[in-house]
Design an enzyme around this catalytic site. Structure first.
Site, mmCIF file in Angstrom:
data_model
loop_
_atom_site.group_PDB
_atom_site.id
_atom_site.type_symbol
_atom_site.label_atom_id
_atom_site.label_comp_id
_atom_site.label_asym_id
_atom_site.label_seq_id
_atom_site.Cartn_x
_atom_site.Cartn_y
_atom_site.Cartn_z
ATOM 1 N N HIS A 1 -5.626 5.476 -13.884
ATOM 2 C CA HIS A 1 -4.552 4.499 -13.705
ATOM 3 C C HIS A 1 -4.077 3.965 -15.054
ATOM 4 O O HIS A 1 -2.896 3.751 -15.269
ATOM 5 C CB HIS A 1 -5.020 3.345 -12.806
ATOM 6 C CG HIS A 1 -5.292 3.776 -11.386
ATOM 7 N ND1 HIS A 1 -4.415 4.562 -10.680
ATOM 8 C CD2 HIS A 1 -6.334 3.524 -10.550
ATOM 9 C CE1 HIS A 1 -4.909 4.785 -9.459
ATOM 10 N NE2 HIS A 1 -6.080 4.169 -9.363
ATOM 11 N N ASP B 1 2.068 10.180 -8.766
ATOM 12 C CA ASP B 1 0.816 10.497 -8.067
ATOM 13 C C ASP B 1 -0.118 11.313 -8.958
ATOM 14 O O ASP B 1 0.333 12.053 -9.838
ATOM 15 C CB ASP B 1 1.146 11.270 -6.781
ATOM 16 C CG ASP B 1 -0.004 11.240 -5.792
ATOM 17 O OD1 ASP B 1 -0.925 10.419 -5.964
ATOM 18 O OD2 ASP B 1 0.022 12.050 -4.851
ATOM 19 N N LEU C 1 18.757 -0.407 -18.842
ATOM 20 C CA LEU C 1 18.086 0.345 -17.777
ATOM 21 C C LEU C 1 17.619 -0.654 -16.720
ATOM 22 O O LEU C 1 17.024 -1.679 -17.062
ATOM 23 C CB LEU C 1 16.866 1.084 -18.341
ATOM 24 C CG LEU C 1 15.932 1.735 -17.297
ATOM 25 C CD1 LEU C 1 16.549 3.030 -16.763
ATOM 26 C CD2 LEU C 1 14.555 2.030 -17.889
HETATM 27 C C1 IPE Z 1 1.994 7.399 -3.063
HETATM 28 O O1 IPE Z 1 0.831 8.011 -3.486
HETATM 29 C C2 IPE Z 1 2.005 5.959 -3.514
HETATM 30 C C3 IPE Z 1 2.162 5.757 -4.945
HETATM 31 C C4 IPE Z 1 2.367 6.686 -5.848
HETATM 32 C C5 IPE Z 1 2.097 4.385 -5.380
HETATM 33 P P1 IPE Z 1 -0.449 8.108 -2.547
HETATM 34 O O2 IPE Z 1 -1.481 8.819 -3.319
HETATM 35 O O3 IPE Z 1 -0.797 6.761 -2.027
HETATM 36 O O4 IPE Z 1 0.116 8.976 -1.337
HETATM 37 P P2 IPE Z 1 -0.649 9.961 -0.344
HETATM 38 O O5 IPE Z 1 -1.863 9.222 0.149
HETATM 39 O O6 IPE Z 1 -1.015 11.177 -1.122
HETATM 40 O O7 IPE Z 1 0.342 10.265 0.725
HETATM 41 C C1 IPE Z 2 -1.234 7.314 -7.909
HETATM 42 O O1 IPE Z 2 -2.409 8.001 -8.167
HETATM 43 C C2 IPE Z 2 -1.358 5.835 -8.182
HETATM 44 C C3 IPE Z 2 -1.402 4.999 -6.977
HETATM 45 C C4 IPE Z 2 -1.271 5.422 -5.762
HETATM 46 C C5 IPE Z 2 -1.586 3.584 -7.187
HETATM 47 P P1 IPE Z 2 -3.547 8.155 -7.084
HETATM 48 O O2 IPE Z 2 -4.511 7.035 -7.249
HETATM 49 O O3 IPE Z 2 -2.974 8.305 -5.718
HETATM 50 O O4 IPE Z 2 -4.213 9.516 -7.553
HETATM 51 P P2 IPE Z 2 -4.753 10.692 -6.627
HETATM 52 O O5 IPE Z 2 -3.645 11.083 -5.693
HETATM 53 O O6 IPE Z 2 -5.950 10.162 -5.907
HETATM 54 O O7 IPE Z 2 -5.078 11.778 -7.588
HETATM 55 MG MG MG Z 3 -2.396 9.916 -4.611
#
Ligand code: IPE
Ligand code: IPE
Ligand code: MG
Length: 233
Positions: A30, A13, A124
């Site tokens: 990303h 995240d 892995l």
């Molecule tokens: C969880 O992250 C999903 C992934 C890392 C793919 P999110 O950013 O979607 O989760 P929330 O919205 O903070 O719960």
């Molecule tokens: C995690 O990073 C990647 C995915 C959920 C695909 P986020 O896109 O959720 O990044 P934040 O949480 O908005 O910083």
């Molecule tokens: Mg996120």
């Protein structure tokens, strides 16, 4: 030094926040996140950790703006294309969990071809959770079992927790020993709810694009000092 985990699950995240803090588009975060994936995969291989499961895209992430979703799908496609030779060379067996039918056809084809080509690799097992939601996975498992009962192939008392687990996308995989979440959020976000029952949790404020060997080692060191009691004394 205690034992090391056999299976690490990660909620990757913070890509968006990483980009926003630099005044960059979320897509840049990303992209950087993809580099962190490579670092952590190599880190696991170097440390002899045989199972790694990464939350790459949740069921709920389909609700993001279409341009972000499309960008992520394009990145997934490119990632699979670019890393296949590396996966073969490093002995990485790719797997995927989630509602893969929801992925665009080009991603699905690419993914299936990577799954097939890497299936005999042994160093892995890298599992990508794609279009993955744990409640949906558990619901699907319940539906499969209900069909078997309705068809008379099973009685309700045959349903044990092992049989239930065999209907999940993770069938045959060991449960994660360690869950890592980056960027500080203290929640599971619908990730592996069944499988994480007794996992040790480790949350870092570091954003996913900044995650590397240093953080991996900090998590492993912390894990090594944990006492897993499983409800016993
Ligand atoms: C969880 O992250 C999903 C992934 C890392 C793919 P999110 O950013 O979607 O989760 P929330 O919205 O903070 O719960
Ligand atoms: C995690 O990073 C990647 C995915 C959920 C695909 P986020 O896109 O959720 O990044 P934040 O949480 O908005 O910083
Ligand atoms: Mg996120």
């Amino acid at each position: 030094m205690g034992v090391s985990p056999q299976h690490i699950a990660i909620i990757m995240d913070g890509n968006g926040r990483w980009a926003t803090r630099r005044g960059l588009p979320r897509a840049a975060g990303h992209r950087k996140g993809g580099e962190a994936v490579r670092r952590v995969v190599d880190g696991c291989i170097a440390r002899g950790i045989p199972w790694l499961t990464l939350y790459a895209f949740s069921t709920e992430n389909w609700g993001r703006p279409p341009e972000e979703v499309q960008g992520l799908m394009r990145m997934l496609n490119r990632f699979l294309q670019q890393t296949l030779p590396e996966m073969m060379q490093k002995g990485i067996q790719l797997r995927a969990i989630g509602e893969l039918d929801m992925l665009p056809i080009s991603c699905r084809n690419r993914l299936n071809s990577c799954l097939e080509k890497t299936k005999h690799n042994k160093n892995l097992v890298l599992t990508l959770a794609l279009s993955y939601g744990s409640r949906q996975e558990i619901t699907r498992a319940a539906q499969h079992l209900a069909v078997m009962v309705a068809e008379g192939r099973l009685t309700p008392s045959d349903i044990t927790s092992d049989l239930f687990a065999s209907q999940l996308d993770t069938a045959g995989m060991p449960d994660p020993d360690l869950l890592i979440r980056t960027s500080g959020e203290m929640r599971l976000s619908n990730y592996l709810l069944w499988q994480l029952s007794y996992a040790e949790l480790w949350v870092t404020p570091v954003l996913w694009p900044d995650f590397g060997e240093e953080e991996l080692d900090a998590a492993l060191e912390d894990y090594a000092g944990r006492h897993r009691r499983y409800g016993k004394r």
